[in-house]
Design a protein around this motif. Structure first.
Motif, PDB file in Angstrom:
ATOM      1  N   GLY A   1     -14.029   3.926   5.985  1.00 60.61           N
ATOM      2  CA  GLY A   1     -13.596   4.587   4.761  1.00 60.61           C
ATOM      3  C   GLY A   1     -13.729   6.093   4.830  1.00 60.61           C
TER       4      GLY A   1
ATOM      5  N   ILE B   1     -15.571  -3.627   6.657  1.00 63.38           N
ATOM      6  CA  ILE B   1     -15.186  -2.343   6.046  1.00 63.38           C
ATOM      7  C   ILE B   1     -16.441  -1.480   5.879  1.00 63.38           C
TER       8      ILE B   1
ATOM      9  N   ILE C   1      -8.564   7.112   6.104  1.00 61.85           N
ATOM     10  CA  ILE C   1      -9.128   5.852   6.593  1.00 61.85           C
ATOM     11  C   ILE C   1      -8.804   5.706   8.077  1.00 61.85           C
TER      12      ILE C   1
ATOM     13  N   ILE D   1      -7.471   1.011   1.095  1.00 61.34           N
ATOM     14  CA  ILE D   1      -8.142  -0.263   1.378  1.00 61.34           C
ATOM     15  C   ILE D   1      -7.756  -1.207   0.249  1.00 61.34           C
TER      16      ILE D   1
ATOM     17  N   VAL E   1     -12.843  -1.097   9.611  1.00 59.04           N
ATOM     18  CA  VAL E   1     -12.121  -0.117   8.800  1.00 59.04           C
ATOM     19  C   VAL E   1     -13.151   0.902   8.318  1.00 59.04           C
TER      20      VAL E   1
ATOM     21  N   ASN F   1      -9.967   5.818  -2.063  1.00 63.63           N
ATOM     22  CA  ASN F   1      -9.806   4.974  -0.875  1.00 63.63           C
ATOM     23  C   ASN F   1      -8.918   3.762  -1.197  1.00 63.63           C
TER      24      ASN F   1
ATOM     25  N   LEU G   1      -3.008  -0.785   7.393  1.00 67.52           N
ATOM     26  CA  LEU G   1      -4.302  -1.480   7.402  1.00 67.52           C
ATOM     27  C   LEU G   1      -4.107  -2.981   7.247  1.00 67.52           C
TER      28      LEU G   1
END
Lengths: 370, 520
Positions: free
Chosen positions: A237, A287, A258, A306, A235, A303, A276
């Motif tokens: 950011g 991440i 993202i 997340i 993932v 963000n 996600l």
């Protein structure tokens, strides 16, 4: 270098009356009702006095009225005044003034983060900017420390442009004022601007070529890509620091959103929390996060996609943090912050983390819950 | 306030030495060899395929003209004999007595390729000096091969590499931990030796926290490399615990004694638990230094690391001193031979002259002088000490900042440095990487300077801050009393303009060299 000045006369109005900002006409009315006195013009005046002290009679292009010229009255500068049609006290005035200053290479503005957003959205590709700090919120990396510092820097640009470096990637950030009034700081990255940076010529002379931390960070990103494990979801950011990992993998990042990668391929762009969580439910998760802004918020600001569920899947060892060394040093405190919304998870992820600053180069940083 | 002396540097608008002289000008005229010599040596001492075809392109001037030219250059560059509180360098007087000692033929005319049996005198000095440094550090063996402090740090890095390779753990022990305020040569040399670098940031006490170190050490840690006090003059009082934590994780510990002056004779690296350390002879031990010129990093370590030392090591065997090259585990050389002999002899002379008590006293004086300097600087408006929230006294140097003055007047540290030269004072050292203090300068008032010298230096700073408020443009356009005006820094960043040799200068500036001129 030709320099233009724009004042946002209502910037900073909300600060002294506890309104956390001045975005929107209702807030302006409320601020004035609470007895706020406009500050931006007076602070612009302080910057111009310093500029004129250093360079008497210097040329300056200003917008008419309280957008600029009013605040330069009686100051020893050679003004070119630009009239703005249909002035109505909104962001449109700022945009119109910049459009009329197309021949200026540097646009100085007096305002806060909101003004910085408006200015940067309107700048031409060859125009740089510098903020005289007047706002309630100043999370963007475009402001001088004080009005006098801004005035001094303008004088340096005017008289000794060879002393100035230019940073093309200063972050323009703003926060959601409604959320701030409710007690949450949520800075969001809106883009980048070209800003002057006072340069220490002797440093270069004594220390050889200056370190290019951006290049060092690209080395860190390349290392992250080389170390990517198969069948693992990465993932990525928001922000430039995390985005360099995508670039190192030959992909273009969604700077303000993202993205997700697996086995070298991008499998999702500008993803929301639900997407996600679905993607991370099966594969091992890492991440990639970048350090942005001067506050050092790592998780929970800008963000929030997340989510705690995704963070839990990755765990403490699943965080890959990147940040240029100069950016780490520029933090208000040598600490990174987490506010995932779940205090127990914050406590689990808090503590010292390794931030990758270059290839084979890391800095230990404390991740704190505040 | 001291009366500031009126000063103006000499200006000699003369060409550089390569452009001086006239055909036939000579420094020395050598006599033709006597017939006996020619007969013994033969006509072709140099084989024809090695003999140069053209005469070397040397300036054709007399010895007197050469001396006059270099005297003029020194007059235009403050002569290196002024008051200079040049921090992180520990400016000391380089005594003429030491200089004479190294000019003695027993030293000046020996060669490292001589048989060691004919070098017993100089080897005994190396051996004795090794013993002196052992007593100052607690280490078991010193070598002098490294050509400077960074080279000694590199010595540590390659010894760590050899040590872990010898223990079959080089693939595991891959990381070196240091503070961001250690000298930048520590991460640089460890990286050059192949280690990954883990930096610890400064926290609220002005040095990295023990918790950060504990989070960083692991079974991957090969070594830690640390200065103490650091480049800002702050001493980390937790250093013993640092070493314990690092060694508990199995790491090697290296004490970079670049800033030894404030703790000379007052602590021992070995007693703090370190495995190795280094001293800079050209700095702390009174030997001269000059722009990348003569320097020695004396590297010392405990017995456990001694097998990995670069060869040769000077050791005593029976009644003789020998050059021990039979060290199969040696990490390899960091430089040729066994060290810069004149520097080692001068440092040896300094320690013998000072004595153990004198060295301790010098250290104490340097700390007292520095704190006197700090007190006076703190009374000048516009200056602020680094980490102002920390009340502990600094050691032998202190990082200061002109940030408030710069904000108020636009006059920053570079401007002040330029203006200092107008008073005949050498500009100060600003900062090493990383530049975490804005508008920095780092003065160091070592034991050399009298109170009057320190007062003069500070009065010049006070005068310039006054000028910054009354006539800032004059300060920003300094120097005014020097042979040349302000130099634009751009050239330092443009490789197209760098010229390290006369030939490169000619090529890059389009100047025609004399060979060309002759051909035309």
């Amino acid at each position: 270098m030709k320099i233009g000045l724009i004042v946002n006369p209502i910037a900073g109005l909300g600060g002294r009356v506890g309104l956390k900002g001045t975005d929107g006409p209702d807030t302006v009315s409320e601020a004035l009702a609470r007895g706020a006195v406009p500050q931006a013009g007076l602070r612009a005046c302080r910057a111009l006095m310093r500029f004129a002290d250093r360079v008497p009679g210097a040329e300056l292009t200003v917008a008419a009225g309280d957008l600029g010229a009013d605040w330069a009255n009686g100051i020893n500068l050679d003004l070119s005044v630009i009239q703005i049609a249909n002035q109505n006290g909104s962001a449109c005035d700022t945009r119109a003034a910049i459009a009329a200053m197309g021949n200026c290479e540097l646009i100085v503005f007096a305002g806060g983060d909101g003004t910085a957003r408006d200015v940067c959205a309107a700048l031409a590709a060859n125009q740089a900017t510098l903020g005289i700090p007047c706002g309630v919120k100043m999370h963007s990396g475009v402001f001088a420390v004080t009005p006098e510092a801004a005035g001094g820097l303008i004088a340096d640009i005017y008289t000794t442009p060879d002393r100035i470096d230019w940073n093309d990637e200063a972050e323009v950030m703003d926060i959601d004022e409604a959320a701030l009034r409710a007690g949450h700081i949520a800075p969001v990255l809106y883009g980048h601007a070209r800003v002057p940076v006072q340069r220490n010529r002797m440093q270069a002379a004594k220390g050889g070529p200056r370190v290019d931390w951006g290049t060092a960070l690209a080395g860190a990103a390349a290392e992250v890509v080389e170390q990517m494990e198969p069948d693992t979801l990465y993932v990525i950011g928001p922000g430039t620091s995390a985005g360099v990992v995508m670039r190192a993998a030959g992909q273009t990042p969604t700077i303000l959103g993202i993205d997700a990668m697996r086995d070298g391929a991008v499998i999702g762009r500008d993803l929301g929390a639900a997407e996600l969580e679905a993607l991370t439910s099966t594969a091992p998760v890492r991440i990639v996060l970048g350090v942005t802004g001067q506050q050092g918020f790592l998780i929970g600001r800008g963000n929030q996609q997340i989510s705690p569920a995704v963070l839990t899947r990755a765990g403490r060892d699943g965080l890959i943090i990147l940040g240029a060394e100069d950016k780490l040093r520029g933090l208000a405190q040598p600490v990174l912050w987490i506010d995932s919304g779940v205090p127990a998870l914050d406590a689990e992820l808090a503590g010292y983390h390794r931030v990758r600053t270059g290839r084979g180069r890391e800095t230990m940083m404390l991740l704190s819950t505040g | 306030m001291t009366r500031l002396l009126e000063f103006h540097a000499a200006k000699w608008d003369e060409p550089i030495v390569m452009e001086m002289g006239r055909p036939g000008g000579r420094g020395q005229i050598f006599p033709e060899p006597e017939a006996e010599v020619s007969k013994a040596v033969g006509a072709d001492l140099i084989p024809s395929n090695m003999a140069r075809k053209d005469r070397p392109e040397l300036p054709e001037i007399t010895e007197f003209e050469a001396q006059r030219h270099y005297l003029h250059l020194s007059q235009m560059t403050l002569g290196m004999m002024g008051v200079s509180l040049f921090g992180t360098c520990t400016m000391k007087y380089n005594s003429k007595t030491s200089e004479y000692a190294t000019l003695r033929p027993e030293l000046a005319e020996v060669h490292p390729y001589q048989h060691p049996d004919t070098l017993q005198g100089v080897l005994s000095i190396f051996h004795d000096f090794d013993g002196i440094l052992q007593s100052l550090s607690g280490m078991d063996q010193f070598i002098f091969q490294a050509g400077g402090g960074a080279d000694a740090a590199y010595t540590m890095a390659i010894i760590a590499r050899a040590y872990w390779a010898d223990h079959g753990m080089l693939d595991q022990r891959t990381e070196m931990i240091t503070s961001i305020q250690a000298h930048p040569c520590n991460p640089a040399t460890a990286a050059a030796a192949g280690f990954k670098i883990v930096n610890l940031p400064l926290e609220e006490n002005g040095y990295p926290s023990l918790d950060a170190l504990k989070a960083a050490v692991s079974d991957k840690t090969a070594l830690i490399m640390i200065n103490n006090p650091d480049d800002m003059g702050i001493y980390n009082p937790e250093i013993k615990e640092w070493v314990r934590v690092a060694k508990e994780a199995g790491a090697l510990c290296f004490y970079d004694h670049a800033n030894f002056n404030g703790v000379m004779g007052r602590l021992s690296a070995r007693e703090l638990g370190f495995d190795a350390c280094m001293f800079m002879l050209h700095k702390t031990f009174g030997a001269p230094k000059a722009g990348g010129g003569p320097a020695v990093g004396a590297f010392g370590c405990c017995d456990a690391l001694a097998p990995y030392l670069p060869c040769p090591v000077v050791v005593k065997s029976g009644e003789k001193f020998i050059l021990d090259n039979d060290r199969p585990k040696s990490a390899g050389k960091v430089r040729e031979f066994w060290g810069n002999v004149p520097q080692v002899v001068k440092a040896y002379a300094w320690t013998r002259g000072m004595g153990a008590e004198g060295i301790k006293l010098a250290s104490d004086i340097s700390v007292v002088a520095n704190n006197y300097m700090d007190k006076r600087l703190s009374e000048i408006p516009g200056l602020v000490i680094s980490n102002p929230e920390i009340s502990v006294n600094r050691m032998e140097m202190t990082r200061w900042s002109f940030a408030p003055l710069c904000e108020e007047t636009g006059v920053g540290t570079v401007d002040v440095a330029n203006r200092m030269a107008d008073f005949g004072i050498d500009p100060f050292w600003m900062s090493h990487e990383p530049w975490i203090v804005a508008e920095p300068f780092t003065p160091e008032a070592g034991e050399l300077w009298s109170k009057e010298d320190i007062d003069l230096w500070i009065d010049v700073i006070a005068q310039i801050t006054h000028e910054a408020r009354t006539d800032p443009e004059m300060v920003k356009s300094a120097p005014h009393n020097q042979p040349i005006a302000q130099v634009k820094g751009d050239v330092f960043e443009d490789p197209e303009k760098w010229a390290m040799t006369w030939r490169a200068y000619q090529r890059k500036t389009g100047a025609i060299d004399r060979t060309e001129r002759r051909r035309q």
